[in-house]
Design a protein around this motif. Sequence first.
Motif, mmCIF file in Angstrom:
data_model
loop_
_atom_site.group_PDB
_atom_site.id
_atom_site.type_symbol
_atom_site.label_atom_id
_atom_site.label_comp_id
_atom_site.label_asym_id
_atom_site.label_seq_id
_atom_site.Cartn_x
_atom_site.Cartn_y
_atom_site.Cartn_z
ATOM 1 N N SER A 59 28.907 36.839 1.729
ATOM 2 C CA SER A 59 29.339 35.491 1.328
ATOM 3 C C SER A 59 30.863 35.380 1.290
ATOM 4 C CB SER A 59 28.772 35.137 -0.050
ATOM 5 O OG SER A 59 27.421 34.792 0.088
ATOM 6 N N LEU A 60 31.507 36.458 0.849
ATOM 7 C CA LEU A 60 32.981 36.445 0.806
ATOM 8 C C LEU A 60 33.551 36.300 2.219
ATOM 9 C CD1 LEU A 60 35.353 36.694 -1.174
ATOM 10 C CD2 LEU A 60 35.372 39.151 -0.717
ATOM 11 N N GLU A 61 32.909 37.045 3.128
ATOM 12 C CA GLU A 61 33.352 36.990 4.531
ATOM 13 C C GLU A 61 33.177 35.555 5.080
ATOM 14 O OE1 GLU A 61 31.921 39.065 8.649
ATOM 15 O OE2 GLU A 61 31.396 40.068 6.785
ATOM 16 N N MET A 62 32.007 34.978 4.806
ATOM 17 C CA MET A 62 31.741 33.602 5.259
ATOM 18 C C MET A 62 32.727 32.618 4.611
ATOM 19 S SD MET A 62 29.308 33.615 7.444
ATOM 20 C CE MET A 62 29.899 35.182 8.005
ATOM 21 N N ALA A 63 33.027 32.874 3.339
ATOM 22 C CA ALA A 63 33.942 31.977 2.610
ATOM 23 C C ALA A 63 35.342 32.024 3.232
ATOM 24 C CB ALA A 63 33.999 32.363 1.143
ATOM 25 N N ILE A 64 35.766 33.248 3.587
ATOM 26 C CA ILE A 64 37.104 33.383 4.195
ATOM 27 C C ILE A 64 37.135 32.667 5.551
ATOM 28 C CG2 ILE A 64 38.750 35.055 5.177
ATOM 29 C CD1 ILE A 64 37.825 36.952 2.841
ATOM 30 N N LEU A 65 36.047 32.870 6.330
ATOM 31 C CA LEU A 65 35.983 32.190 7.629
ATOM 32 C C LEU A 65 35.959 30.665 7.443
ATOM 33 C CD1 LEU A 65 33.434 34.472 9.525
ATOM 34 C CD2 LEU A 65 35.862 34.192 10.030
ATOM 35 N N THR A 66 35.248 30.235 6.395
ATOM 36 C CA THR A 66 35.193 28.780 6.121
ATOM 37 C C THR A 66 36.578 28.245 5.761
ATOM 38 O OG1 THR A 66 32.953 29.071 5.284
ATOM 39 C CG2 THR A 66 34.059 27.022 4.710
ATOM 40 N N VAL A 67 37.303 29.011 4.942
ATOM 41 C CA VAL A 67 38.652 28.581 4.552
ATOM 42 C C VAL A 67 39.531 28.461 5.795
ATOM 43 C CG1 VAL A 67 40.759 29.319 3.374
ATOM 44 C CG2 VAL A 67 38.557 29.489 2.202
ATOM 45 N N VAL A 68 39.482 29.491 6.641
ATOM 46 C CA VAL A 68 40.337 29.493 7.845
ATOM 47 C C VAL A 68 39.960 28.308 8.753
ATOM 48 C CG1 VAL A 68 40.911 30.776 9.945
ATOM 49 C CG2 VAL A 68 40.748 31.976 7.759
ATOM 50 N N PRO A 126 26.238 33.117 12.883
ATOM 51 C CA PRO A 126 26.925 32.794 11.611
ATOM 52 C C PRO A 126 27.908 31.628 11.761
ATOM 53 C CG PRO A 126 27.639 34.927 12.460
ATOM 54 C CD PRO A 126 26.507 34.486 13.326
ATOM 55 N N ALA A 127 28.279 31.335 13.024
ATOM 56 C CA ALA A 127 29.211 30.218 13.256
ATOM 57 C C ALA A 127 28.607 28.908 12.743
ATOM 58 C CB ALA A 127 29.523 30.095 14.736
ATOM 59 N N LEU A 128 27.277 28.786 12.867
ATOM 60 C CA LEU A 128 26.624 27.556 12.403
ATOM 61 C C LEU A 128 26.676 27.469 10.872
ATOM 62 C CD1 LEU A 128 25.125 25.069 13.490
ATOM 63 C CD2 LEU A 128 22.993 26.250 12.983
ATOM 64 N N LEU A 129 26.515 28.634 10.225
ATOM 65 C CA LEU A 129 26.596 28.648 8.752
ATOM 66 C C LEU A 129 28.009 28.249 8.305
ATOM 67 C CD1 LEU A 129 25.135 29.374 6.091
ATOM 68 C CD2 LEU A 129 26.070 31.674 6.324
ATOM 69 N N VAL A 130 29.013 28.834 9.003
ATOM 70 C CA VAL A 130 30.410 28.498 8.666
ATOM 71 C C VAL A 130 30.655 27.009 8.897
ATOM 72 C CG1 VAL A 130 32.833 28.877 9.311
ATOM 73 C CG2 VAL A 130 31.293 30.819 9.085
ATOM 74 N N ALA A 131 30.126 26.493 10.013
ATOM 75 C CA ALA A 131 30.307 25.056 10.301
ATOM 76 C C ALA A 131 29.698 24.209 9.186
ATOM 77 C CB ALA A 131 29.679 24.714 11.638
ATOM 78 N N GLY A 132 28.513 24.616 8.736
ATOM 79 C CA GLY A 132 27.866 23.900 7.636
ATOM 80 C C GLY A 132 28.696 23.986 6.365
ATOM 81 N N TYR A 133 29.229 25.168 6.093
ATOM 82 C CA TYR A 133 30.071 25.337 4.900
ATOM 83 C C TYR A 133 31.345 24.469 4.986
ATOM 84 C CZ TYR A 133 27.418 29.378 3.129
ATOM 85 O OH TYR A 133 26.456 30.199 2.613
ATOM 86 N N VAL A 134 31.884 24.353 6.214
ATOM 87 C CA VAL A 134 33.084 23.513 6.388
ATOM 88 C C VAL A 134 32.761 22.065 5.989
ATOM 89 C CG1 VAL A 134 34.695 22.520 8.084
ATOM 90 C CG2 VAL A 134 34.208 24.960 8.126
#
Lengths: 262, 369
Positions: A59-68, A126-134
């Motif tokens: 989740s931390l990794e996804m969160a960092i990618l979402t922030v970026v 995971p790109a789709l998860l990051v996109a959703g988080y964005v």
Amino acid sequence: MKQRKGLSWLWFALGMVYFFLPLAATFLFSLRGKRDVLSFVAYKNVFVDPIFLRTFSFSLEMAILTVVAGLALIVPTAIWIHLKVPKAKPVIEIFTLLPFVIPPIILAFGLIRTYSRPPLALVSSPALLVAGYVIVAFPYIYRSVDAGLRAMDLRGLSEAAQSLGAGWIHLLFLVVLPNLRAALLSATFLTLAIVIGELTLANLLAWPAFGPYMALMGRNRAYEPAALAVMSFGLTWGAIGLIQALTRSGRDKSAGLGTGAR
Amino acid sequence: MAFLELHGINKSFGSNAVVKSLSLDVAKGEFVSLLGGSGCGKTTTLRMIAGFETPDEGRILMDGADVSGLAPNRRKLGMVFQNYALFPNMNVRRNIAFGLRIARADKARTERRVDEMLELIHMEEFAQRFPHQLSGGQQQRVALARAVAIEPAALLLDEPLSALDAKIRLKLRDDIRAIQRRLKITTIYVTHDQEEALSISDRVAVMLAGRIEQIGSPFEIYNRPATPYVASFIGTLNLLPARVLEAASGLVEVDGQRIRVAGSLDAAAGSELSLRIRPEAIAIEGSSAANEAGDGRETLRGKLENLKFLGSIVRQVVALGSREVYADVFNDPSLVFPSIGDEVRMRFARESCLVSPNAALAVAVETED
């Protein structure tokens, strides 16, 4: 006057009790993992669980990618809107409300339906998860950045920089972003806090994230969820404290305290 | 040859035409002010020169090269803004060095140039301060140094003194002119303050509704206004309605009194016109003073209504029919003024009395409001 002051303190104390009593109760409950003694055994159980570390780091990794991704997408957009199409601000503000209005479950099903077949079969990426988080973090990032931009004379500063020969890259990195520091930190930590605890998207897209792990623990254990809740609060407060500390150090620097260097 | 040329510039925002067929030539090293009221197009003109706005029509030439389509960061112009626009995250030294840093000037040269600029604005001891630790006047001096540090082709100033106190404004005004003269830098200065424009400029362009009404030296603008608007906008002006009695000899009637203006009038006998006289062109004499007929000066009789002390001058307010006429005199302690309510004579040279048709007067008064 004295009575007024007393009343203020009374309201303050009531507020504190309202906020802290449940937290104190949760904390006390989390310490009752061992019969008849107070101990940190529930915290220990959480930390020794390999799934905790795995899900938290994911989740931390996804969160960092979402922030970026979120900052890369939203910051230039917000600057562009402020400078070039200020009339579009109310429209964008309506868009920022959509993630609050549309439940995450709708968003998750929408993403699954749209991206589960070629040519956009991204559902396992995971790109789709990051996109959703964005999308989920969009209101927090945009509003933080927007507040930061409103607080500075963006037009004046950008015109001053341009008249001195600065192009858009110089303008962004030397003038705008340094003056958006507090807003960017705020957006970053809010996004981290939201993404790390997010449940619906991670669950429906079937990712081993921290949110689903916490939900699972809540169903199967008694004291560990309380420990996780306290840790989660600790993390959020730590992040807020960090924002404050970094912003203050930025302010002190801006005020020229302790800087003698050219 | 002009260094900066504007040819037939038109600019509209939606249906609102802000600048109309504007042409202007500025010589190298010249200080030209664009002067006018709100919405006259002066700031838009400056912004087009800077590159922040693009003209709908027309060309802007700098040193012979067309820069109309050039991005602002490629024009090599220094600009000073009304609200200073200093970078809050940088101290004074770094603010001044910004343009040099962008131009990748070597470090030693940058340091030397920044030191020169700090000396120029007398702010060496403020080098490490941040903008919010400076007063408005100090911030504007830093903004000026920052704009000049890059050795710009021209300096553009957009109402740089508007946000400052009166005393600081006067000081900074002199500083700007001194720096401009010392560096011989071509300067365009936008202001709505006529005193500022007249005191600082080589030439003043008075603008109205997107056009230049008149351009000339401060002396010309003040003493020989080309249009009723310029006459009414610059300085204080007495406007007196008059009727032509004898066009060939310049004989007119003002409030039932006959006077002559210089030269003949291009108007039929009986037609209405207006006379414009500066307050400082009128001398007040008691009604008992000897009448010096034949001295080329005219006389109007009225009643002294008020004396206003304005510091260096004293304004005498004379009632002429239903109108008030101002007559200014330098404040000299030895002067003896008539008493309020006394009959007085207003004496002025025929040449100081400018004539315009009544329609033009209406335009001038309307615009002034």
